[in-house]
Design a protein around this motif. Structure first.
Motif, PDB file in Angstrom:
ATOM      1  N   THR A 113       0.801  -1.224   0.000  1.00 60.75           N
ATOM      2  CA  THR A 113       0.000   0.000   0.000  1.00 60.75           C
ATOM      3  C   THR A 113       0.835   1.275   0.000  1.00 60.75           C
ATOM      4  OG1 THR A 113      -0.103   0.021   2.427  1.00 60.75           O
ATOM      5  CG2 THR A 113      -1.868  -1.140   1.252  1.00 60.75           C
ATOM      6  N   GLY A 114       2.128   1.162   0.248  1.00 63.78           N
ATOM      7  CA  GLY A 114       2.947   2.359   0.431  1.00 63.78           C
ATOM      8  C   GLY A 114       2.918   2.859   1.858  1.00 63.78           C
ATOM      9  N   GLY A 115       2.193   2.150   2.747  1.00 65.87           N
ATOM     10  CA  GLY A 115       2.118   2.563   4.142  1.00 65.87           C
ATOM     11  C   GLY A 115       3.469   2.488   4.834  1.00 65.87           C
ATOM     12  N   ILE A 116       3.605   3.275   5.902  1.00 68.97           N
ATOM     13  CA  ILE A 116       4.860   3.336   6.662  1.00 68.97           C
ATOM     14  C   ILE A 116       4.526   3.076   8.121  1.00 68.97           C
ATOM     15  CG2 ILE A 116       6.840   4.743   7.312  1.00 68.97           C
ATOM     16  CD1 ILE A 116       6.249   6.452   4.785  1.00 68.97           C
ATOM     17  N   THR A 117       5.027   1.997   8.679  1.00 70.18           N
ATOM     18  CA  THR A 117       4.746   1.679  10.070  1.00 70.18           C
ATOM     19  C   THR A 117       5.650   2.484  10.997  1.00 70.18           C
ATOM     20  OG1 THR A 117       4.450  -0.141  11.622  1.00 70.18           O
ATOM     21  CG2 THR A 117       6.393  -0.233  10.212  1.00 70.18           C
ATOM     22  N   ALA A 118       5.118   2.816  12.161  1.00 69.70           N
ATOM     23  CA  ALA A 118       5.902   3.619  13.103  1.00 69.70           C
ATOM     24  C   ALA A 118       7.053   2.820  13.696  1.00 69.70           C
ATOM     25  CB  ALA A 118       4.997   4.138  14.219  1.00 69.70           C
TER      26      ALA A 118
ATOM     27  N   ASP B 240       1.302  -0.660  20.934  1.00 69.58           N
ATOM     28  CA  ASP B 240       1.526  -1.382  19.677  1.00 69.58           C
ATOM     29  C   ASP B 240       1.741  -0.353  18.572  1.00 69.58           C
ATOM     30  OD1 ASP B 240       1.579  -3.041  17.486  1.00 69.58           O
ATOM     31  OD2 ASP B 240      -0.248  -4.147  18.015  1.00 69.58           O
ATOM     32  N   TYR B 241       2.962  -0.251  18.082  1.00 67.30           N
ATOM     33  CA  TYR B 241       3.314   0.747  17.072  1.00 67.30           C
ATOM     34  C   TYR B 241       3.377   0.166  15.663  1.00 67.30           C
ATOM     35  CZ  TYR B 241       4.256   4.172  20.694  1.00 67.30           C
ATOM     36  OH  TYR B 241       4.119   5.062  21.742  1.00 67.30           O
ATOM     37  N   ARG B 242       2.808  -0.988  15.447  1.00 70.97           N
ATOM     38  CA  ARG B 242       2.848  -1.601  14.116  1.00 70.97           C
ATOM     39  C   ARG B 242       1.687  -1.075  13.254  1.00 70.97           C
ATOM     40  NH1 ARG B 242       2.343  -7.589  15.472  1.00 70.97           N
ATOM     41  NH2 ARG B 242       0.972  -6.651  17.045  1.00 70.97           N
ATOM     42  N   TYR B 243       1.535   0.224  13.273  1.00 71.13           N
ATOM     43  CA  TYR B 243       0.490   0.894  12.503  1.00 71.13           C
ATOM     44  C   TYR B 243       1.092   2.079  11.769  1.00 71.13           C
ATOM     45  CZ  TYR B 243      -2.977  -1.823  15.091  1.00 71.13           C
ATOM     46  OH  TYR B 243      -3.723  -2.852  15.621  1.00 71.13           O
ATOM     47  N   ASN B 244       0.316   2.583  10.849  1.00 72.46           N
ATOM     48  CA  ASN B 244       0.727   3.716  10.030  1.00 72.46           C
ATOM     49  C   ASN B 244       0.094   4.984  10.607  1.00 72.46           C
ATOM     50  OD1 ASN B 244       1.364   5.505   8.035  1.00 72.46           O
ATOM     51  ND2 ASN B 244       0.352   4.417   6.384  1.00 72.46           N
TER      52      ASN B 244
ATOM     53  N   ASP C  11     -13.672  11.869   9.329  1.00 76.99           N
ATOM     54  CA  ASP C  11     -13.552  10.435   9.548  1.00 76.99           C
ATOM     55  C   ASP C  11     -12.140   9.914   9.346  1.00 76.99           C
ATOM     56  OD1 ASP C  11     -16.283  10.176  10.108  1.00 76.99           O
ATOM     57  OD2 ASP C  11     -16.776  10.046   7.976  1.00 76.99           O
ATOM     58  N   LEU C  12     -11.195  10.789   8.980  1.00 75.84           N
ATOM     59  CA  LEU C  12      -9.805  10.357   8.880  1.00 75.84           C
ATOM     60  C   LEU C  12      -9.301   9.957  10.263  1.00 75.84           C
ATOM     61  CD1 LEU C  12      -7.994  12.838   6.449  1.00 75.84           C
ATOM     62  CD2 LEU C  12      -8.282  10.379   6.156  1.00 75.84           C
ATOM     63  N   GLN C  13      -8.674   8.812  10.350  1.00 78.48           N
ATOM     64  CA  GLN C  13      -8.142   8.328  11.616  1.00 78.48           C
ATOM     65  C   GLN C  13      -6.691   8.777  11.773  1.00 78.48           C
ATOM     66  OE1 GLN C  13     -10.639   4.128  11.132  1.00 78.48           O
ATOM     67  NE2 GLN C  13      -8.420   4.094  11.439  1.00 78.48           N
ATOM     68  N   PRO C  14      -6.236   8.948  12.993  1.00 80.44           N
ATOM     69  CA  PRO C  14      -4.816   9.271  13.195  1.00 80.44           C
ATOM     70  C   PRO C  14      -3.902   8.136  12.756  1.00 80.44           C
ATOM     71  CG  PRO C  14      -6.086   9.734  15.176  1.00 80.44           C
ATOM     72  CD  PRO C  14      -6.981   8.958  14.258  1.00 80.44           C
ATOM     73  N   ILE C  15      -4.398   6.886  12.863  1.00 81.95           N
ATOM     74  CA  ILE C  15      -3.584   5.740  12.477  1.00 81.95           C
ATOM     75  C   ILE C  15      -4.391   4.796  11.608  1.00 81.95           C
ATOM     76  CG2 ILE C  15      -2.326   5.906  14.659  1.00 81.95           C
ATOM     77  CD1 ILE C  15      -3.668   3.318  15.550  1.00 81.95           C
ATOM     78  N   TYR C  16      -3.672   4.075  10.765  1.00 79.14           N
ATOM     79  CA  TYR C  16      -4.273   3.051   9.908  1.00 79.14           C
ATOM     80  C   TYR C  16      -3.373   1.825   9.923  1.00 79.14           C
ATOM     81  CZ  TYR C  16      -7.728   6.262   8.024  1.00 79.14           C
ATOM     82  OH  TYR C  16      -8.792   7.122   7.896  1.00 79.14           O
ATOM     83  N   GLY C  17      -3.990   0.674   9.667  1.00 84.64           N
ATOM     84  CA  GLY C  17      -3.198  -0.523   9.460  1.00 84.64           C
ATOM     85  C   GLY C  17      -2.501  -0.466   8.119  1.00 84.64           C
ATOM     86  N   LEU C  18      -1.490  -1.281   7.957  1.00 84.45           N
ATOM     87  CA  LEU C  18      -0.741  -1.281   6.709  1.00 84.45           C
ATOM     88  C   LEU C  18      -1.606  -1.710   5.535  1.00 84.45           C
ATOM     89  CD1 LEU C  18       2.668  -2.722   7.943  1.00 84.45           C
ATOM     90  CD2 LEU C  18       2.028  -0.336   7.544  1.00 84.45           C
ATOM     91  N   GLN C  19      -2.672  -2.453   5.814  1.00 78.23           N
ATOM     92  CA  GLN C  19      -3.620  -2.836   4.763  1.00 78.23           C
ATOM     93  C   GLN C  19      -4.943  -2.084   4.926  1.00 78.23           C
ATOM     94  OE1 GLN C  19      -2.543  -5.555   6.956  1.00 78.23           O
ATOM     95  NE2 GLN C  19      -0.671  -5.781   5.772  1.00 78.23           N
TER      96      GLN C  19
END
Length: 425
Positions: free
Chosen positions: A247-252, A269-273, A312-320
């Motif tokens: 997805t181009g996501g970047i995990t913290a 848990d910092y395995r989110y974007n 509705d934009l969230q501060p964090i998203y999953g990589l998928q």
């Protein structure tokens, strides 16, 4: 308390889908498969007794050092003993023609080579599926070990016959000078295990990283020259490891529940974007000339901005994107150096964090310096964000520190709302 290693004793390898932490003692103490936000297979990082690991180290006293092959994320751990010297080379395969696609080969490759004298290496394979919650089993097969648990399966190709009990396998590999052997941990698909194939995958992976890594062409000035240059290149390579090709996501971060203070409870848990952290990283990529990574990330979130209302934009998203955010505490794990609780999931997804909008606009502004044009629906999405910020900037929020004690007025949030307007006016 068990003997946990300092975090500075870990190196990292990965394949742009997941990562593994490898200690200076040759132990993989943290790895989630098949993706970074999957449940763990090795989690000794969070519980030295029951978390599970895959370790290769001398059978006896030794001194060890770690380094990466130059301008790569291929990790080498060198062990010095009284009888000789051995090197473990760890990597996850990537190829020069990968170019945004999923890895062609999924596996963890571990080469052991005796470079001087002779060395006996102790091998411990102790997978514990699903954060050590699942019933994990290992059994011998003709060329190694099969591990099962949590409806998943791993295959370890091994050059020696390992002794199995119900949940772990171990053995000793004796090497003489110039002996070289391969351990290959396969997951998802069948991976090549022959010596020539392994060497080819190593060469390809080295080429991939060196083709990608920042360098300074002869005769050109580099803004990162002088003493800090190598540290900038290493940081850039590490940031690249935290990107998700799908997805181009970047995990913290590639981990969960490492404490802010040892013994403390702020273990997240910092395995989110994080939109904010991703925007920081995009600007770093842009400054280093990594335009493709910056464009991929912002394209993904501009597309997201077109599909949801700014509120509705969230501060964090999953990589998928479609990840689970509900927090759980894993009480059976003691946490790094006793720092409990261990958490998976992150409730910050439900917070209002006004600062994210300014960070996104800053990153989009940097993107406009590249060949990627911002027009049409993209600008409409940005305009909607600006209009929303004008409506809500005075509201209290959780802020950059993601306070869980209730919304408050934060100067940083107000400043980033101002930035949002400044760079779009």
């Amino acid at each position: 308390m068990s003997d946990y290693k300092p975090l500075s004793d870990y190196g990292i390898i990965g394949n742009l889908e997941t990562c593994a932490l490898v200690g200076r003692d040759g132990a993989i103490d943290w790895c989630c498969l098949p993706r970074l936000n999957s449940s763990s297979v090795f989690a000794a990082l969070l519980d030295d007794e029951i978390g599970g690991r895959f370790a290769i180290h001398p059978d006896g006293e030794y001194e060890a050092e770690q380094q990466y092959m130059e301008r790569t994320n291929v990790l080498q751990t060198t062990f010095h003993t009284e009888s000789g010297t051995a090197r473990v080379t760890d990597f996850m395969p990537l190829s020069p023609d990968n170019d945004g696609n999923q890895p062609k080969v999924r596996g963890i490759y571990r080469n052991v080579t005796c470079t001087e004298g002779s060395v006996d290496l102790a091998v411990e394979f102790d997978p514990r599926f699903d954060y050590a919650r699942a019933d994990s089993r290992v059994e011998s097969i003709s060329d190694g070990i099969v591990a099962t648990g949590d409806a998943r399966r791993l295959t370890l190709s091994s050059p020696l016959d390992l002794d199995c009990d119900d949940s772990a396998a171990d053995g000793t590999l004796s090497l003489s000078e110039y002996d070289s052997e391969w351990f290959v941990l396969e997951y998802g698909t069948r991976a090549p295990t022959g010596d020539d194939s392994c060497e080819h995958l190593l060469d390809n992976t080295v080429e991939f990283w060196r083709d990608w890594a920042h360098d300074c062409p002869d005769g050109e000035d580099c803004p990162f020259a002088d003493y800090g240059h190598d540290m900038v290149v290493r940081s850039d390579l590490t940031l690249k490891l935290l990107t998700y090709q799908g997805t181009g996501g970047i995990t913290a971060a590639p981990t969960t529940s490492l404490p802010e203070v040892v013994g403390g409870v702020r273990n997240w848990d910092y395995r989110y974007n994080w939109l904010r952290d991703g925007a920081f990283t995009v600007r770093a990529f842009g400054n280093l000339g990594d335009t493709e990574e910056a464009v991929d990330y912002l394209d993904d979130f501009l597309e997201l901005g077109q599909s949801v209302d700014p509120a509705d934009l969230q501060p964090i998203y999953g990589l998928q994107h479609g990840s689970t955010y509900e927090e759980q505490e894993l009480d059976h794990l003691e946490g790094y150096r006793g720092s409990a609780p261990v958490r998976i999931g992150n409730g910050a997804a439900d917070q209002l964090q006004l600062g994210i909008y300014g960070e996104l606009v800053l990153a989009i502004n940097q993107l406009s310096w590249s060949d990627r044009s911002i027009a049409g629906d993209d600008w409409e999405a940005v305009r909607d964000i600006v209009d929303y910020v004008c409506e809500v900037w005075e509201r209290p929020d959780a802020g950059i520190w993601e306070m869980r004690s209730g919304p408050k007025q934060f100067v940083h949030s107000k400043a980033m709302c101002w930035v949002c307007l400044l760079y779009t006016s």
